[in-house]
Design an enzyme around this catalytic site. Structure first.
Site: not given
Length: 349
Positions: A35, A81, A112-113
């Site tokens: 992101t 991710s 961030t995942d």
């Protein structure tokens, strides 16, 4: 697409003086997408596509970083991710190990995942005591309130600080510094999504400085036995989720596909129903390593509590959540299949 002016305005007023480049630390930014490199059609809509902007674009968007470090960028991949995989993990670890002597610290831009999984993998495999800092964003670069630019700046602040050395791999998000082993994502949308629910943050970033409050106690980086230099793949380990009336078919599918390890995301203190317990016991007897973890977000999965791990030959994950237990088990299986040795790994790392 150009980054919005509002996203960059968050960096104004930081008051960092311009230093001689020769006196500044050298920081390498390894970019993977996410992101933080996302782009959308609207600055007021959350719809976007991850991993669109190059590392050069990200660096140009935050010129203040050049006041605190000499920046070099390297594009590893450009993915969200959710598509992170073992191949990229190995590439990152090998890149850091190869460049450890030639740079003063590393920043990895990442979605961030699965950031917590990549951070923990690197915490176990990087053979470098210099700072390695993962950073991302919850809002794309084109959104009016984008958090990526300041997060990236702060990550460089952390990587450039000598006090960051020897603390293992770090995550710098939303003015906090968190340890790779403990950090986890807790919200699907909130900017303040990353926390270390069992132990808390390592420190905080304020006004271009890092204030550390503690260091990780578990072994990491140069003090682990995991060497990835000759690896081009990792053992197959799957996660099975426990819930009311959970069937054994998903577990059987993994075992029939030749998975070498199984992590159970159990209920409560790592518990599973009778059918799952029976199948996992048989799997352990067939030399499949079984690790019990929990879907509960905090606390221990206790060895030999409700489940007799010693009797069944299981491993208890302690405070590692299922996704991190999987990472450690993958690496453990490159060394041994002995559940007693692997249990010690879970206690040490």
């Amino acid at each position: 697409m150009k980054l919005t002016k509002l996203a960059l305005c968050t960096l104004f007023g930081l008051g960092v003086s311009i230093a001689n480049a020769a006196d500044l630390p050298n920081i390498t930014i390894l970019a993977t997408g996410g992101t933080i490199a996302g782009s959308g059609q609207s600055s007021v809509n959350s719809a976007y596509k991850a991993g669109q902007l190059s590392i050069d674009t990200l660096i140009e968007a935050v010129p203040e970083m050049k006041n605190i470090a000499n920046i070099k960028g390297e594009q590893i991949v450009k993915i969200g991710s959710q598509d992170m995989n073992d191949e990229v993990w190995l590439k990152l670890a090998k890149a850091i190990n190869a460049q450890c002597k030639s740079t003063d610290g590393f920043v990895i831009t990442h979605g961030t995942d699965t950031m917590e999984e990549t951070a923990y993998f690197l915490d176990l495999t990087v053979k470098c005591e210099k700072p390695v800092v993962l950073v991302g964003a919850m809002r794309p670069a084109t959104e009016k309130s984008a958090d990526g630019p300041l997060n990236l700046y702060n990550a460089v602040v952390v990587a450039a600080d000598k006090k960051s050395s020897g603390r293992g791999v770090l995550v710098a998000m939303n003015n906090e510094v968190l340890g790779a082993r403990d950090v986890t994502k807790t919200s699907t949308t909130a900017v303040q999504t990353f926390h270390s629910p069992n132990y808390g943050s390592l420190g905080y970033i304020h006004n271009s400085k890092v204030d550390y409050e503690r260091s990780p106690e578990s072994k990491h980086t140069i003090n682990t036995p995991f060497n990835v230099e000759k690896l081009d793949s990792l053992p197959k380990v799957g996660i099975i989720y426990a819930y009311s009336n959970a069937p054994v078919e998903p577990l059987n599918a993994l075992l029939n596909a030749g998975y070498q390890g199984i992590v159970s995301a159990g209920v409560g203190n790592g518990n599973v129903n009778a059918a799952h317990l029976d199948r996992l016991e048989k799997a352990a007897k067939d030399s499949v390593v079984v690790v019990r973890s929990s879907r509960v977000p905090t606390g221990y999965t206790t060895r030999d509590a409700e489940v007799d791990d010693s009797k069944y030959g299981f491993v208890a994950s302690g405070t590692l959540n299922p996704q991190k237990a999987r990472v450690l088990l993958q690496l453990a299986l490159t060394q041994t299949k002995d559940p007693k040795v692997i249990q010690q790994y879970f206690e040490d790392f």
